[in-house]
Motif scaffolding. Structure first.
Motif, PDB file in Angstrom:
ATOM      1  N   PRO A 302     -53.827 -57.812 -38.025  1.00  0.00           N
ATOM      2  CA  PRO A 302     -52.689 -58.104 -37.393  1.00  0.00           C
ATOM      3  C   PRO A 302     -53.003 -58.280 -35.976  1.00  0.00           C
ATOM      4  O   PRO A 302     -52.224 -59.014 -34.803  1.00  0.00           O
ATOM      5  CB  PRO A 302     -51.570 -57.010 -37.632  1.00  0.00           C
ATOM      6  N   VAL A 303     -53.758 -57.332 -35.669  1.00  0.00           N
ATOM      7  CA  VAL A 303     -54.269 -57.186 -33.949  1.00  0.00           C
ATOM      8  C   VAL A 303     -54.969 -58.526 -33.853  1.00  0.00           C
ATOM      9  O   VAL A 303     -54.702 -59.187 -32.675  1.00  0.00           O
ATOM     10  CB  VAL A 303     -55.272 -56.247 -33.871  1.00  0.00           C
ATOM     11  N   ILE A 304     -55.564 -59.088 -34.615  1.00  0.00           N
ATOM     12  CA  ILE A 304     -56.533 -60.457 -34.313  1.00  0.00           C
ATOM     13  C   ILE A 304     -55.502 -61.535 -34.170  1.00  0.00           C
ATOM     14  O   ILE A 304     -55.640 -62.427 -33.600  1.00  0.00           O
ATOM     15  CB  ILE A 304     -57.688 -60.526 -35.088  1.00  0.00           C
ATOM     16  N   HIS A 305     -54.597 -61.379 -35.246  1.00  0.00           N
ATOM     17  CA  HIS A 305     -53.590 -62.527 -35.415  1.00  0.00           C
ATOM     18  C   HIS A 305     -52.626 -62.480 -34.104  1.00  0.00           C
ATOM     19  O   HIS A 305     -52.262 -63.613 -33.654  1.00  0.00           O
ATOM     20  CB  HIS A 305     -52.604 -62.165 -36.459  1.00  0.00           C
ATOM     21  N   ARG A 306     -52.438 -61.540 -33.530  1.00  0.00           N
ATOM     22  CA  ARG A 306     -51.715 -61.536 -32.422  1.00  0.00           C
ATOM     23  C   ARG A 306     -52.747 -61.919 -31.053  1.00  0.00           C
ATOM     24  O   ARG A 306     -52.051 -62.583 -30.101  1.00  0.00           O
ATOM     25  CB  ARG A 306     -51.137 -60.045 -31.852  1.00  0.00           C
ATOM     26  N   ALA A 307     -53.906 -61.638 -30.964  1.00  0.00           N
ATOM     27  CA  ALA A 307     -54.849 -61.981 -30.172  1.00  0.00           C
ATOM     28  C   ALA A 307     -54.784 -63.397 -30.012  1.00  0.00           C
ATOM     29  O   ALA A 307     -54.931 -64.203 -29.112  1.00  0.00           O
ATOM     30  CB  ALA A 307     -55.998 -61.384 -30.373  1.00  0.00           C
ATOM     31  N   VAL A 308     -55.057 -64.049 -31.356  1.00  0.00           N
ATOM     32  CA  VAL A 308     -55.037 -65.505 -31.338  1.00  0.00           C
ATOM     33  C   VAL A 308     -53.718 -66.336 -30.620  1.00  0.00           C
ATOM     34  O   VAL A 308     -54.002 -67.193 -30.072  1.00  0.00           O
ATOM     35  CB  VAL A 308     -55.428 -66.043 -32.847  1.00  0.00           C
ATOM     36  N   TRP A 309     -52.673 -65.785 -31.288  1.00  0.00           N
ATOM     37  CA  TRP A 309     -51.465 -66.419 -30.979  1.00  0.00           C
ATOM     38  C   TRP A 309     -51.043 -66.052 -29.469  1.00  0.00           C
ATOM     39  O   TRP A 309     -50.145 -66.617 -28.999  1.00  0.00           O
ATOM     40  CB  TRP A 309     -50.429 -66.202 -31.676  1.00  0.00           C
ATOM     41  N   THR A 417     -54.906 -53.536 -25.843  1.00  0.00           N
ATOM     42  CA  THR A 417     -53.722 -52.678 -25.834  1.00  0.00           C
ATOM     43  C   THR A 417     -52.314 -53.489 -26.178  1.00  0.00           C
ATOM     44  O   THR A 417     -51.641 -53.194 -26.921  1.00  0.00           O
ATOM     45  CB  THR A 417     -53.534 -51.766 -24.510  1.00  0.00           C
ATOM     46  N   GLU A 418     -52.369 -54.982 -25.446  1.00  0.00           N
ATOM     47  CA  GLU A 418     -51.136 -55.650 -25.543  1.00  0.00           C
ATOM     48  C   GLU A 418     -51.218 -56.030 -27.038  1.00  0.00           C
ATOM     49  O   GLU A 418     -50.159 -56.199 -27.706  1.00  0.00           O
ATOM     50  CB  GLU A 418     -51.470 -56.984 -24.757  1.00  0.00           C
ATOM     51  N   CYS A 419     -52.244 -56.458 -27.793  1.00  0.00           N
ATOM     52  CA  CYS A 419     -52.396 -56.988 -29.111  1.00  0.00           C
ATOM     53  C   CYS A 419     -52.419 -55.808 -30.143  1.00  0.00           C
ATOM     54  O   CYS A 419     -51.983 -55.845 -31.393  1.00  0.00           O
ATOM     55  CB  CYS A 419     -53.790 -57.831 -29.340  1.00  0.00           C
ATOM     56  N   ALA A 420     -52.764 -54.592 -29.956  1.00  0.00           N
ATOM     57  CA  ALA A 420     -52.948 -53.384 -30.810  1.00  0.00           C
ATOM     58  C   ALA A 420     -51.734 -53.032 -31.323  1.00  0.00           C
ATOM     59  O   ALA A 420     -51.240 -52.642 -32.390  1.00  0.00           O
ATOM     60  CB  ALA A 420     -53.916 -52.545 -30.463  1.00  0.00           C
ATOM     61  N   ARG A 421     -50.743 -52.744 -30.316  1.00  0.00           N
ATOM     62  CA  ARG A 421     -49.262 -52.380 -30.225  1.00  0.00           C
ATOM     63  C   ARG A 421     -49.467 -51.047 -31.265  1.00  0.00           C
ATOM     64  O   ARG A 421     -50.203 -49.979 -30.730  1.00  0.00           O
ATOM     65  CB  ARG A 421     -48.544 -53.162 -31.302  1.00  0.00           C
ATOM     66  N   GLU A 422     -48.875 -50.832 -32.318  1.00  0.00           N
ATOM     67  CA  GLU A 422     -48.804 -49.400 -32.836  1.00  0.00           C
ATOM     68  C   GLU A 422     -49.888 -49.524 -34.112  1.00  0.00           C
ATOM     69  O   GLU A 422     -49.922 -48.528 -34.676  1.00  0.00           O
ATOM     70  CB  GLU A 422     -47.551 -49.433 -33.701  1.00  0.00           C
ATOM     71  N   GLU A 428     -58.486 -44.824 -30.824  1.00  0.00           N
ATOM     72  CA  GLU A 428     -59.317 -45.878 -31.540  1.00  0.00           C
ATOM     73  C   GLU A 428     -59.683 -46.937 -30.562  1.00  0.00           C
ATOM     74  O   GLU A 428     -60.857 -48.009 -30.754  1.00  0.00           O
ATOM     75  CB  GLU A 428     -58.335 -46.444 -32.702  1.00  0.00           C
ATOM     76  N   GLN A 429     -58.646 -47.677 -29.757  1.00  0.00           N
ATOM     77  CA  GLN A 429     -58.763 -48.758 -28.947  1.00  0.00           C
ATOM     78  C   GLN A 429     -60.213 -48.448 -27.896  1.00  0.00           C
ATOM     79  O   GLN A 429     -60.946 -49.178 -27.604  1.00  0.00           O
ATOM     80  CB  GLN A 429     -57.753 -48.920 -28.053  1.00  0.00           C
ATOM     81  N   ALA A 430     -60.347 -47.236 -27.485  1.00  0.00           N
ATOM     82  CA  ALA A 430     -61.442 -46.729 -26.385  1.00  0.00           C
ATOM     83  C   ALA A 430     -62.854 -46.813 -27.278  1.00  0.00           C
ATOM     84  O   ALA A 430     -63.591 -47.122 -26.831  1.00  0.00           O
ATOM     85  CB  ALA A 430     -61.056 -45.356 -25.894  1.00  0.00           C
TER      86      ALA A 430
END
Length: 713
Positions: A302-309, A417-422, A428-430
């Motif tokens: 879902p993180v990558i899906h948000r990053a694409v869109w 951070t914007e794409c990762a959300r919850e 983990e992002q770091a």
């Protein structure tokens, strides 16, 4: 009339073999005589030429083996004379000049009885005959009377067949060979499962799961040729050495068009020469284990899906399209409604982008019609291709690629951070962010774990082409993101998934077949557990199974069904300095017998052994994770992380403690050791200076080997 003697029977069968070979040569010559240039057009001629070339290759006789390995005699109960029909079962179909079969292909429905008939359920078969083969000649035969089991040489099930035992235990040399003559009933049922069924085979070492998967590919291509020739079949293996090991199986069965690839070459695009440039990536970097585990997690989807869109923007200005003397305006709020609708259609980013041009053009068309104009479809297409519409879409919905999306995610903390959300927490992002981000996507040093992210992004942008069937071996080691990538390649087809949870040696492994098959996108699947081992002898498998309560709680211990228990030996040397000399003694002893010798240890130990082997004048090869040996050697040095899927007649395992310690944690290390110990087909020698893992407390050699069945010759 008295029954023929053994010599008379063998003479008769050899004559049939000679006749079959002569007719195979006739069939091949007839195919060679066909002229593809006489086709009605060039395209048809090219297709016909390719078909004839494949046909010629399939009709090539292999002098090292026979055209058939068995025979079944059918008794027709409807005939007063109990008429019998004899069918010879082999690797390919051979017919005589009148079209009557001399050999039937093992994949035909009628040949099923050869593998599954039993005294309890004879399937119309009165007699099953197996042939012993040596260098392409028939050397022995063995009969099993199914309709009258008290007659002749009854064999109570395949596993006591002397010919089967000899074939299974025959010394290994070169690549893996097919098992078409020794397929067991439960294996045959899996091989012939319908093309629409996704099969998952949990198989202990030596149960033949890899061979079942490859023979399933051959059967599917034979039975569903038209469908799978068009859609394609892919075999995915753990490493190049494994693919080299299995490379000869499908060609020996007449199937040379199946692609073989590792998971890395599949995801990097190297497995398919037709992969477009924008979906090809070169692996030049590595990740720490913790980072690789994180990147293999399904939460990245879902993180990558948000990053694409996220690249599809929100309209703030109206679209203005000049046409004739007037300018037609589509307000920003109208464009926003179109964009929102496209976002929720469930299509890929690029497909929605292509739709946007037509939707905007349609909005202009509505205004033209409202003004009294009568435009047709050609006008709409012209508007969709116009410069103002193209420029508007470029700014609102830019063209992107997977490398750019993942590069931005791993180098831009705010964007991640914007794409990762919850889905990913701050720690983990770091961990996922590059310490030193490359300036551009073209200079990124992608890792193997990154390939899963790149493939996910590429599919979110543009749909991945699905194959007809994918066979995944050692699937228990794939991460969730890797499994998702494989699943995309059989999204409209089916899969055969092979593996052993006890042999899961990657820290990112999902840990169960339900989880793995869910990530693969095949939650509805048929699970079959194979426990009867045909390759690993009892002395070896029983010793290795001492690790199972620790590495795979609840998994049943495998059972060796071979008559020969094999040999298990321990050689304790006095200190690490004596290790090379002790290993060399074990290698010499193993190499005195025919067949292959695998020496398995961690890489640093193998480096020292190479010097000892050179000084001793012993020829050897060394398998690597990136490439297989170019030529076959009796003695092969095998890094412990490359051993999975391989087999050798005799195996020398050097310093098990080092093999365990080389992995990320003790559990993974013990699973790796389990893999290593179960590579032996006949004998296992363990050479060590350090202590053994406490689970391997039983190290006594078997008392002896039971008598082997004697063949009739």
């Amino acid at each position: 009339m008295p029954a023929p003697t053994s010599d008379a029977v063998l003479t008769h069968e050899r004559e049939h073999l000679a006749r079959a070979r002569a007719n195979l040569a006739r069939m091949r010559e007839a195919t060679l005589a066909l002229d593809a240039s006489k086709a009605s057009d060039a395209v048809s001629g090219e297709a016909l030429g390719a078909t004839l070339a494949r046909r010629v290759a399939a009709l090539t006789d292999d002098p090292s083996t026979t055209l058939f390995f068995g025979r079944i005699d059918y008794t027709d109960p409807t005939q007063a004379t109990a008429h019998e029909e004899q069918l010879y079962v082999g690797r390919r179909h051979v017919s005589d000049e009148d079209g009557d079969p001399l050999v039937i292909d093992w994949r035909t429905p009628v040949s099923t009885a050869f593998y599954r008939a039993s005294p309890a359920e004879p399937m119309g078969v009165s007699l099953r005959r197996r042939f012993g083969v040596e260098r392409g000649e028939l050397t022995a035969y063995e009969d099993e009377h199914l309709s009258h089991p008290d007659e002749g040489d009854r064999v109570d099930g395949d596993l006591r067949s002397a010919i089967l035992a000899e074939e299974i235990e025959r010394p290994r040399s070169g690549p893996m060979r097919d098992i078409v003559s020794t397929i067991q009933p439960e294996q045959d049922a899996l091989v012939r499962a319908d093309v629409t069924t996704t099969v998952c085979i949990q198989g202990a070492p030596g149960t033949g799961k890899t061979a079942v998967g490859l023979h399933r590919a051959a059967w599917l291509l034979y039975t569903f040729r038209a469908r799978l020739d068009r859609a394609g079949v892919l075999v995915v293996g753990p490493n190049a050495a494994f693919l080299d090991h299995i490379s000869a199986v499908l060609p020996s069965l007449g199937e040379a068009r199946v692609r073989h690839a590792t998971i890395a070459t599949v995801l990097s695009g190297d497995a398919d020469p037709e992969t477009p440039k924008e979906r090809r990536w070169v692996v030049r970097g590595t990740d720490d284990v913790a980072v690789a585990v994180l990147k293999g997690d399904a939460r990245w989807a879902p993180v990558i899906h948000r990053a694409v869109w996220a690249h599809a923007g929100e309209p703030t200005e109206a679209l203005v399209v000049p046409r004739g003397s007037r300018r037609w305006r589509v307000a920003a709020y109208e464009v926003a409604e179109i964009v929102d609708e496209l976002r929720t259609r469930g299509v890929r980013y690029e497909a929605a982008r292509a739709m946007l041009a037509q939707r905007l053009a349609h909005a202009v068309m509505v205004k033209l019609e409202a003004s009294g104009d009568s435009p047709d479809d050609r006008v709409q297409d012209a508007i969709a291709r116009s410069a103002p519409v193209k420029a508007y879409i470029k700014a609102l919905w830019p063209k992107i690629d997977a490398a750019g999306v993942v590069h931005r995610l791993l180098s831009d903390a705010d964007f991640l951070t914007e794409c990762a959300r919850e889905d990913l927490d701050a720690d983990e992002q770091a961990l996922a962010l590059w310490a030193k981000p490359p300036r551009a996507k073209g200079s990124a040093r992608w890792s193997v774990a990154d390939l899963g992210l790149l493939d996910e992004a590429a599919d979110a942008i543009e749909r991945t082409t699905s194959l007809g069937h994918v066979i995944v071996d050692e699937a228990q080691d794939l991460s969730a993101m890797q499994l998702r990538a494989v699943g995309r390649r059989c999204s409209t087809g089916s899969a055969t998934v092979l593996g052993d949870i006890a042999q899961a040696t990657t820290p990112w492994a999902p840990g169960s077949w339900d989880a793995s098959m869910g990530h693969l996108g095949k939650p509805e699947f048929h699970l079959e557990e194979l426990r009867q081992g045909f390759r690993v002898p009892a002395a070896v498998i029983e010793y290795a199974a001492l690790l199972l309560p620790t590495i795979a709680t609840g998994l049943a211990s495998p059972e060796s069904v071979r008559s020969n228990r094999g040999r298990l030996e321990h050689l304790k040397v006095d200190g690490a300095q004596a290790l090379p000399a002790g290993t060399l003694d074990a290698i010499r002893s193993a190499a005195n017998e025919p067949g292959s010798v695998g020496v398995i240890a961690v890489g640093s130990t193998l480096d020292a052994l190479e010097s000892a082997l050179r000084d001793a004048g012993l020829a050897y090869g060394r398998l690597g994770s990136d490439h297989g040996d170019a030529e076959d050697h009796q003695i092969e040095l095998v890094p412990s992380d490359v051993a999975k899927g391989l087999e050798f007649d005799r195996v020398v395992v050097v310093e098990p403690a080092d093999i365990v310690a080389a992995e990320a944690d003790e559990l993974t290390g013990l699973r790796r050791l389990y893999v290593v110990l179960t590579r032996a087909v006949s004998a296992l020698t363990i050479v060590h200076a350090q202590g053994l893992p406490p689970q391997l407390s039983s190290s006594a050699e078997p008392a002896g080997e039971p008598a082997r069945p004697v063949l009739r010759r």
